[in-house]
Every structure is written in structure tokens, then in C-alpha cells.
Scaffold this active site. Structure first.
Site, PDB file in Angstrom:
ATOM      1  N   HIS A  24       0.805  -1.220   0.000  1.00  0.00           N
ATOM      2  CA  HIS A  24       0.000   0.000   0.000  1.00  0.00           C
ATOM      3  C   HIS A  24       0.841   1.276   0.000  1.00  0.00           C
ATOM      4  O   HIS A  24       0.280   2.376  -0.026  1.00  0.00           O
ATOM      5  CB  HIS A  24      -0.946   0.004   1.205  1.00  0.00           C
ATOM      6  CG  HIS A  24      -2.022  -1.016   1.096  1.00  0.00           C
ATOM      7  ND1 HIS A  24      -1.894  -2.283   1.609  1.00  0.00           N
ATOM      8  CD2 HIS A  24      -3.243  -0.962   0.515  1.00  0.00           C
ATOM      9  CE1 HIS A  24      -3.000  -2.965   1.361  1.00  0.00           C
ATOM     10  NE2 HIS A  24      -3.834  -2.190   0.694  1.00  0.00           N
ATOM     11  N   HIS A  31      -2.939  -6.019  -5.948  1.00  0.00           N
ATOM     12  CA  HIS A  31      -3.131  -7.203  -5.113  1.00  0.00           C
ATOM     13  C   HIS A  31      -4.617  -7.537  -5.008  1.00  0.00           C
ATOM     14  O   HIS A  31      -5.480  -6.727  -5.326  1.00  0.00           O
ATOM     15  CB  HIS A  31      -2.508  -7.004  -3.718  1.00  0.00           C
ATOM     16  CG  HIS A  31      -3.039  -5.820  -2.972  1.00  0.00           C
ATOM     17  ND1 HIS A  31      -2.601  -4.535  -3.190  1.00  0.00           N
ATOM     18  CD2 HIS A  31      -3.993  -5.727  -2.014  1.00  0.00           C
ATOM     19  CE1 HIS A  31      -3.242  -3.695  -2.389  1.00  0.00           C
ATOM     20  NE2 HIS A  31      -4.111  -4.395  -1.669  1.00  0.00           N
ATOM     21  N   CYS A  66     -14.069  -4.841   4.289  1.00  0.00           N
ATOM     22  CA  CYS A  66     -13.191  -4.987   3.128  1.00  0.00           C
ATOM     23  C   CYS A  66     -11.813  -5.379   3.640  1.00  0.00           C
ATOM     24  O   CYS A  66     -11.363  -4.907   4.677  1.00  0.00           O
ATOM     25  CB  CYS A  66     -13.155  -3.732   2.284  1.00  0.00           C
ATOM     26  SG  CYS A  66     -13.121  -2.183   3.157  1.00  0.00           S
ATOM     27  N   HIS A  68      -8.286  -8.405   2.597  1.00  0.00           N
ATOM     28  CA  HIS A  68      -7.488  -9.173   1.642  1.00  0.00           C
ATOM     29  C   HIS A  68      -7.445 -10.635   2.062  1.00  0.00           C
ATOM     30  O   HIS A  68      -7.282 -10.917   3.252  1.00  0.00           O
ATOM     31  CB  HIS A  68      -6.049  -8.659   1.618  1.00  0.00           C
ATOM     32  CG  HIS A  68      -5.956  -7.170   1.540  1.00  0.00           C
ATOM     33  ND1 HIS A  68      -5.914  -6.367   2.672  1.00  0.00           N
ATOM     34  CD2 HIS A  68      -5.919  -6.339   0.488  1.00  0.00           C
ATOM     35  CE1 HIS A  68      -5.846  -5.109   2.299  1.00  0.00           C
ATOM     36  NE2 HIS A  68      -5.848  -5.054   0.978  1.00  0.00           N
ATOM     37  N   GLU A 111      -4.314   2.457  -2.712  1.00  0.00           N
ATOM     38  CA  GLU A 111      -4.948   1.168  -2.928  1.00  0.00           C
ATOM     39  C   GLU A 111      -4.836   0.885  -4.416  1.00  0.00           C
ATOM     40  O   GLU A 111      -5.203   1.733  -5.243  1.00  0.00           O
ATOM     41  CB  GLU A 111      -6.435   1.206  -2.535  1.00  0.00           C
ATOM     42  CG  GLU A 111      -6.692   1.337  -1.066  1.00  0.00           C
ATOM     43  CD  GLU A 111      -6.476   0.044  -0.281  1.00  0.00           C
ATOM     44  OE1 GLU A 111      -5.926  -0.934  -0.830  1.00  0.00           O
ATOM     45  OE2 GLU A 111      -6.850   0.038   0.897  1.00  0.00           O
ATOM     46  N   GLU A 113      -6.009  -2.388  -6.231  1.00  0.00           N
ATOM     47  CA  GLU A 113      -6.577  -3.688  -5.918  1.00  0.00           C
ATOM     48  C   GLU A 113      -7.411  -4.248  -7.053  1.00  0.00           C
ATOM     49  O   GLU A 113      -8.060  -3.501  -7.788  1.00  0.00           O
ATOM     50  CB  GLU A 113      -7.464  -3.589  -4.666  1.00  0.00           C
ATOM     51  CG  GLU A 113      -6.673  -3.193  -3.433  1.00  0.00           C
ATOM     52  CD  GLU A 113      -7.489  -3.174  -2.161  1.00  0.00           C
ATOM     53  OE1 GLU A 113      -6.885  -3.351  -1.094  1.00  0.00           O
ATOM     54  OE2 GLU A 113      -8.718  -2.964  -2.229  1.00  0.00           O
TER      55      GLU A 113
END
Length: 180
Positions: A24, A31, A66, A68, A111, A113
Site C-alpha cells: 500500500h 493485489h 473490506c 485481503h 490502494e 486492488e
């Protein structure tokens, strides 16, 4: 759990792992991530205000959960785990869509993502973990849409993107009869 995130290409193929914080920093490294939209049987959505200690977008409103997946963990496994860890609830999640986004938070980081958007339904009592969540609110669709246009109410960039797409491409995503 691991503090590593799964690095992916634009097709969600794993190309490595990286420490979450490092992924980040700066412009961020692409990712795998997920966002859960939690809805109760009345069609209200749980929104959370991110804790003040969060590196990116502290104090901003966002969807219920939220995070990962850890290396080797599926999106659905990770989503169920994080709902328990962050909000103290168990709920089955249903996949809606995936999208890639890139959002910078000043000079602190970003971010970047490939985010898998999920929906879950629950009427269970929610017990947020204070290191992750500073406040929660149940809002209906109209209340959320109205608050999104108020400049003084900060929302995360991914929530704004997801909300627009949910309304346009999945108009019945919050209808209780259609939930998991």
C-alpha cells in the site's frame, strides 16, 4: 493470520506475495482484495467508519467489511473470516463482480486492488472491533445515495465506485428475497 497480500496480474492470476503495508506504500502494488456489502432483512446496508488508526482513509465511511485474502485462502473464506473478526458475525457471502481500481491517499500510499465485490445478508447483532471500525450505521439505499452527494461526508473511493455499479448493474442486490 498472515500480514501478506496476494499480488496478482490484471486477470487475477497470482504472481507473488507481499507484506500488506508495503503493498500500500507509494503508488501501491496490484493485489487481491474483497468488499462485503452486508444487508439486513429490511434491505438496510451496514456501513462502517474506518478507525482513526487506519493507514489509508481513516475516518471514512465504507461498506461493512473490506480486506485481503491470505495466501492460499479463497475470497469467500477470507470474507467469512473477516466478517467474524471485524464485526463478530457469521454470514454467507455471494459473489457479484470484480473490478480493478487505483486510488491514492495523499502522499501516504494507495490502494491498487483487484477487488471482488460480495453481498451477504444477516440480522445478527454486530460487534465491531475498535482497531478496525470506529462506528457503524444501518442505512437504506436512498439514505446512502443522499449521503454520497454531501461533500462533508467522507466515503472511501472504492465504496463510491462499487455503489454506482451496484445500482446500475445489480439493481436488486439489496432485495431481501434475493439474498443468500
Amino acid at each position: 493470520m498472515s500480514s501478506d497480500v496476494v499480488l496478482v496480474d490484471a486477470h487475477d492470476v497470482q504472481i507473488g506475495v507481499c507484506d500488506k503495508r508495503v503493498a500500500h506504500l507509494g503508488a501501491g502494488t496490484l493485489h487481491r482484495a474483497f468488499s462485503v456489502h452486508l444487508i439486513d432483512s429490511c434491505g438496510r446496508h451496514l456501513l462502517q467508519r474506518r478507525a482513526a488508526g487506519k493507514m489509508l482513509w481513516p475516518g471514512f465511511w465504507s461498506n461493512a467489511c473490506c480486506s485481503h485474502p491470505a495466501p492460499g485462502e479463497t475470497i469467500l473464506e477470507a470474507a467469512s473470516r473477516r466478517l467474524r473478526e471485524e464485526l463478530g458475525i457469521s454470514a454467507s457471502c455471494r459473489f457479484l463482480y470484480s473490478f480493478e481500481y487505483h486510488a491514492h491517499f495523499g502522499l501516504i500510499g494507495a490502494e491498487h486492488e483487484l477487488c471482488h465485490v460480495l453481498v451477504a445478508q444477516s440480522d445478527a447483532a454486530v460487534f465491531p472491533v475498535t482497531e478496525e471500525v470506529s462506528e457503524i450505521k444501518w442505512w437504506n439505499r436512498d439514505e446512502i445515495s443522499a449521503r454520497l452527494v454531501e461533500p462533508q461526508v467522507p466515503f472511501t473511493p472504492w465504496f463510491r465506485m462499487e455503489w454506482q455499479r451496484l445500482l446500475s448493474e445489480h439493481p436488486s442486490f439489496d432485495t431481501p428475497a434475493l439474498q443468500v
